[in-house]
Motif scaffolding. Structure first.
Motif, PDB file in Angstrom:
ATOM      1  N   ALA A  19       1.028  -1.619  -0.331  1.00 24.02           N
ATOM      2  CA  ALA A  19      -0.044   0.146  -0.402  1.00 24.02           C
ATOM      3  C   ALA A  19       0.789   1.693  -0.099  1.00 24.02           C
ATOM      4  CB  ALA A  19      -0.855   0.112   0.878  1.00 24.02           C
ATOM      5  N   ASP A  20       0.545   1.984  -0.206  1.00 25.40           N
ATOM      6  CA  ASP A  20       1.172   3.183  -0.143  1.00 25.40           C
ATOM      7  C   ASP A  20       1.518   3.990   0.980  1.00 25.40           C
ATOM      8  OD1 ASP A  20       0.814   4.805  -2.234  1.00 25.40           O
ATOM      9  OD2 ASP A  20      -0.546   5.691  -1.661  1.00 25.40           O
ATOM     10  N   GLU A  21       1.522   3.571   2.457  1.00 26.74           N
ATOM     11  CA  GLU A  21       1.502   3.583   3.721  1.00 26.74           C
ATOM     12  C   GLU A  21       1.914   2.268   4.193  1.00 26.74           C
ATOM     13  OE1 GLU A  21      -0.214   6.565   5.713  1.00 26.74           O
ATOM     14  OE2 GLU A  21       0.611   8.016   4.448  1.00 26.74           O
ATOM     15  N   GLY A  22       2.525   2.019   4.984  1.00 30.52           N
ATOM     16  CA  GLY A  22       2.687   0.854   6.456  1.00 30.52           C
ATOM     17  C   GLY A  22       3.468  -0.503   5.497  1.00 30.52           C
ATOM     18  N   GLU A  23       4.007  -1.178   6.454  1.00 37.99           N
ATOM     19  CA  GLU A  23       4.960  -2.369   5.755  1.00 37.99           C
ATOM     20  C   GLU A  23       4.291  -3.133   4.917  1.00 37.99           C
ATOM     21  OE1 GLU A  23       8.652  -4.450   7.177  1.00 37.99           O
ATOM     22  OE2 GLU A  23       7.853  -2.453   7.117  1.00 37.99           O
ATOM     23  N   PRO A  24       5.286  -3.637   3.712  1.00 32.78           N
ATOM     24  CA  PRO A  24       4.565  -5.025   3.003  1.00 32.78           C
ATOM     25  C   PRO A  24       3.902  -6.176   3.686  1.00 32.78           C
ATOM     26  CG  PRO A  24       6.730  -3.387   2.069  1.00 32.78           C
ATOM     27  CD  PRO A  24       6.788  -2.669   3.304  1.00 32.78           C
ATOM     28  N   ARG A  25       3.437  -6.525   2.895  1.00 28.18           N
ATOM     29  CA  ARG A  25       2.873  -7.921   4.000  1.00 28.18           C
ATOM     30  C   ARG A  25       3.167  -9.469   2.651  1.00 28.18           C
ATOM     31  NH1 ARG A  25      -2.865  -6.481   5.970  1.00 28.18           N
ATOM     32  NH2 ARG A  25      -2.302  -4.128   3.213  1.00 28.18           N
ATOM     33  N   GLN A  26       3.995  -9.756   2.587  1.00 22.06           N
ATOM     34  CA  GLN A  26       3.829 -11.008   2.144  1.00 22.06           C
ATOM     35  C   GLN A  26       4.008 -12.414   2.875  1.00 22.06           C
ATOM     36  OE1 GLN A  26       8.047 -11.764   1.114  1.00 22.06           O
ATOM     37  NE2 GLN A  26       8.283 -10.341   2.556  1.00 22.06           N
ATOM     38  N   ALA A  27       3.910 -13.811   1.177  1.00 17.71           N
ATOM     39  CA  ALA A  27       3.480 -14.934   1.977  1.00 17.71           C
ATOM     40  C   ALA A  27       4.457 -16.120   0.612  1.00 17.71           C
ATOM     41  CB  ALA A  27       2.180 -15.718   1.938  1.00 17.71           C
ATOM     42  N   ARG A  28       5.368 -16.013   1.466  1.00 12.73           N
ATOM     43  CA  ARG A  28       6.604 -17.668   0.099  1.00 12.73           C
ATOM     44  C   ARG A  28       6.755 -18.619   1.058  1.00 12.73           C
ATOM     45  NH1 ARG A  28      11.747 -13.817   0.126  1.00 12.73           N
ATOM     46  NH2 ARG A  28      12.081 -13.570   2.730  1.00 12.73           N
ATOM     47  N   ARG A  29       6.884 -19.187  -0.311  1.00 14.34           N
ATOM     48  CA  ARG A  29       7.304 -21.158   0.209  1.00 14.34           C
ATOM     49  C   ARG A  29       8.286 -21.357  -0.680  1.00 14.34           C
ATOM     50  NH1 ARG A  29       2.257 -24.274   0.529  1.00 14.34           N
ATOM     51  NH2 ARG A  29       2.262 -22.967   2.575  1.00 14.34           N
ATOM     52  N   LEU A  30       9.453 -21.895   0.168  1.00 16.87           N
ATOM     53  CA  LEU A  30      10.416 -22.515  -1.477  1.00 16.87           C
ATOM     54  C   LEU A  30       9.854 -23.643  -2.342  1.00 16.87           C
ATOM     55  CD1 LEU A  30      13.564 -22.399   1.012  1.00 16.87           C
ATOM     56  CD2 LEU A  30      13.174 -21.245  -1.145  1.00 16.87           C
ATOM     57  N   LEU A  31      10.144 -24.154  -3.049  1.00 19.81           N
ATOM     58  CA  LEU A  31       9.794 -25.268  -3.804  1.00 19.81           C
ATOM     59  C   LEU A  31      10.706 -26.326  -3.166  1.00 19.81           C
ATOM     60  CD1 LEU A  31      10.307 -24.263  -7.088  1.00 19.81           C
ATOM     61  CD2 LEU A  31       7.897 -24.178  -6.282  1.00 19.81           C
ATOM     62  N   PRO A  32       9.868 -27.246  -3.259  1.00 22.93           N
ATOM     63  CA  PRO A  32       9.965 -28.598  -2.737  1.00 22.93           C
ATOM     64  C   PRO A  32      11.346 -29.632  -3.677  1.00 22.93           C
ATOM     65  CG  PRO A  32       8.271 -29.003  -3.681  1.00 22.93           C
ATOM     66  CD  PRO A  32       8.569 -27.334  -4.090  1.00 22.93           C
ATOM     67  N   VAL A  33      12.826 -29.832  -2.818  1.00 15.61           N
ATOM     68  CA  VAL A  33      13.813 -29.574  -3.714  1.00 15.61           C
ATOM     69  C   VAL A  33      13.977 -31.348  -2.667  1.00 15.61           C
ATOM     70  CG1 VAL A  33      15.484 -29.465  -5.358  1.00 15.61           C
ATOM     71  CG2 VAL A  33      14.215 -27.648  -5.142  1.00 15.61           C
ATOM     72  N   ALA A  34      14.291 -32.605  -3.804  1.00 14.12           N
ATOM     73  CA  ALA A  34      14.961 -33.686  -3.115  1.00 14.12           C
ATOM     74  C   ALA A  34      16.035 -33.547  -1.941  1.00 14.12           C
ATOM     75  CB  ALA A  34      14.400 -34.753  -3.583  1.00 14.12           C
ATOM     76  N   ALA A  35      16.853 -34.228  -1.826  1.00 15.63           N
ATOM     77  CA  ALA A  35      18.075 -33.800  -0.921  1.00 15.63           C
ATOM     78  C   ALA A  35      18.567 -34.795  -2.109  1.00 15.63           C
ATOM     79  CB  ALA A  35      18.133 -34.923   0.372  1.00 15.63           C
ATOM     80  N   GLY A  36      19.917 -34.034  -2.055  1.00  8.66           N
ATOM     81  CA  GLY A  36      20.884 -34.163  -3.269  1.00  8.66           C
ATOM     82  C   GLY A  36      20.864 -33.611  -4.202  1.00  8.66           C
ATOM     83  N   GLU A  37      19.939 -33.363  -4.656  1.00  4.13           N
ATOM     84  CA  GLU A  37      19.264 -32.124  -5.957  1.00  4.13           C
ATOM     85  C   GLU A  37      19.115 -31.101  -6.008  1.00  4.13           C
ATOM     86  OE1 GLU A  37      18.312 -34.272  -8.595  1.00  4.13           O
ATOM     87  OE2 GLU A  37      17.853 -35.718  -7.377  1.00  4.13           O
ATOM     88  N   ARG A  38      19.620 -30.401  -6.848  1.00 11.08           N
ATOM     89  CA  ARG A  38      20.179 -29.423  -7.527  1.00 11.08           C
ATOM     90  C   ARG A  38      19.299 -27.913  -8.018  1.00 11.08           C
ATOM     91  NH1 ARG A  38      26.414 -28.952  -9.457  1.00 11.08           N
ATOM     92  NH2 ARG A  38      24.863 -30.126 -11.448  1.00 11.08           N
ATOM     93  N   GLY A  39      17.775 -28.081  -8.019  1.00  9.86           N
ATOM     94  CA  GLY A  39      16.911 -28.012  -7.870  1.00  9.86           C
ATOM     95  C   GLY A  39      15.314 -28.991  -8.592  1.00  9.86           C
ATOM     96  N   LEU A  40      14.881 -28.078  -9.602  1.00 11.06           N
ATOM     97  CA  LEU A  40      13.933 -29.014 -10.121  1.00 11.06           C
ATOM     98  C   LEU A  40      13.669 -28.485 -11.616  1.00 11.06           C
ATOM     99  CD1 LEU A  40      11.078 -28.221  -7.638  1.00 11.06           C
ATOM    100  CD2 LEU A  40      12.077 -30.271  -7.955  1.00 11.06           C
ATOM    101  N   ARG A  41      13.400 -29.476 -12.612  1.00  5.30           N
ATOM    102  CA  ARG A  41      13.082 -29.065 -13.758  1.00  5.30           C
ATOM    103  C   ARG A  41      11.174 -28.015 -14.033  1.00  5.30           C
ATOM    104  NH1 ARG A  41      13.633 -35.174 -13.896  1.00  5.30           N
ATOM    105  NH2 ARG A  41      11.145 -35.186 -14.043  1.00  5.30           N
ATOM    106  N   GLN A  42      11.642 -27.390 -15.070  1.00  2.77           N
ATOM    107  CA  GLN A  42      10.533 -26.315 -15.104  1.00  2.77           C
ATOM    108  C   GLN A  42       8.999 -26.839 -14.990  1.00  2.77           C
ATOM    109  OE1 GLN A  42      10.497 -22.918 -15.794  1.00  2.77           O
ATOM    110  NE2 GLN A  42      12.669 -23.121 -14.679  1.00  2.77           N
TER     111      GLN A  42
END
Length: 320
Positions: A19-42
């Motif tokens: 908004a014009d005034e006040g603290e920005p509010r956000q919600a976010r979550r990392l994508l789930p990546v299996a142990a040992g992997e370096r990311g996800l396919r698109q």
């Protein structure tokens, strides 16, 4: 007046209200990546965004204290017709649908512009012309910002800063994304500047693949994990400052905004500030808040808000 921002990157599903005034509010979550992997396919990342975004939006909108006036989404990684990744289509398509359902304007921006806008928020940087360093898993870019114009100045010719962090981190047995875990190791280690910086003759382009190879050799040779982690930040610090010094000399601009997920590292921030002062490089460094440095939709929402306000001032609220 509220602006809703959406960003569906290769790392994080995120939405934000500004908004014009006040603290920005956000919600976010990392994508789930299996142990040992370096990311996800698109395709995997797209599916994860589809599953996660509606839940995050539901949680975010519970705190909305005014009607949403506009919606903005990142549509691509950077400016340019050749900049495209399927993951951004999730936020783009859902953003358009939300705006149509609410009968409000919809705007597009880029992931990089969102990072810069988020980092600038409450950073203390007040000028419109500055250098922006964007360090993330897909970018090691120095751009010249003049108002709304972004011009490329420097970049990596192979590996990006976030990739270096994640690849070495996973090799050390850390989860992906490795940044916070690698930093915890690094603060207990010692950096001897054992990994050389590699730049082209202009000083405006760097190579980080050689640094990765050298770091993995150190690990294979029995170097302590803590010291290998510390060397990652050491070579990034020296590379970044060399890039920025060359960019400042070329453009005549010494005000610098540092953005992107890699710049959420307090260790790297401290190293950059200390070396800049010690070497008397003369760069005026400005850092975004850590929570606004990683992938987020705050900057996207801020961009939407500014677009809406400009059109509102001119009496044109179509925006689509």
């Amino acid at each position: 007046m509220l602006s809703l921002g959406l960003d569906t990157s290769c790392y994080t599903t995120s939405c934000a209200l500004c908004a014009d005034e006040g603290e920005p509010r956000q919600a976010r979550r990392l994508l789930p990546v299996a142990a040992g992997e370096r990311g996800l396919r698109q395709s995997e990342a797209v599916f994860a965004h589809v599953r996660q975004l509606s839940t995050l939006l539901t949680a975010l909108m519970k705190d909305a204290d005014a009607p949403v006036s506009c919606v903005c989404a990142s549509a691509s990684p950077r400016d340019g017709e050749d900049s495209y990744m399927p993951v951004f289509q999730v936020g783009l398509s859902q953003g358009r649908s939300i705006a149509a359902a609410l009968g409000v304007p919809f705007y597009e921006t880029t992931h990089q512009r969102g990072h810069i806008a988020a980092a600038k928020c409450q950073s203390g940087l007040e000028v419109d012309d500055f250098l922006a360093l964007h360090l993330s898993g897909g970018t090691t870019d120095v751009v010249l910002v003049r108002g709304e114009s972004l011009s490329p100045v420097g970049t990596s010719l192979d590996l990006h800063a976030g990739q270096l962090v994640d690849r070495v981190g996973v090799a050390l047995g850390l989860p992906f994304p490795a940044g916070p875990h690698l930093e915890e190791l690094a603060v207990r280690g010692q950096c001897r500047n054992a990994v050389p910086v590699s730049l082209d003759l202009s000083g405006l382009s760097c190579h980080l693949s050689g640094a990765e190879a050298q770091l993995l050799r150190l690990l294979s040779a029995g170097e302590k994990k803590e010291n290998v982690a510390a060397e990652v930040y050491g070579v990034l610090c020296r590379t970044v400052l060399r890039l920025l010094s060359a960019a400042a000399e070329k453009t005549g601009v010494g005000q610098v905004l540092l953005a992107g997920g890699v710049m959420s590292s307090g260790l790297l921030r401290d190293m950059l500030s200390e070396r800049n002062e010690k070497r008397r490089l003369g760069l005026d460094l400005h850092f975004g808040r850590p929570e606004f440095s990683g992938d987020n939709a705050v900057g996207v929402a801020l961009i939407g808000l500014e677009k809406y306000k400009k059109e509102h001032q001119h009496g044109d609220l179509d925006g689509r």
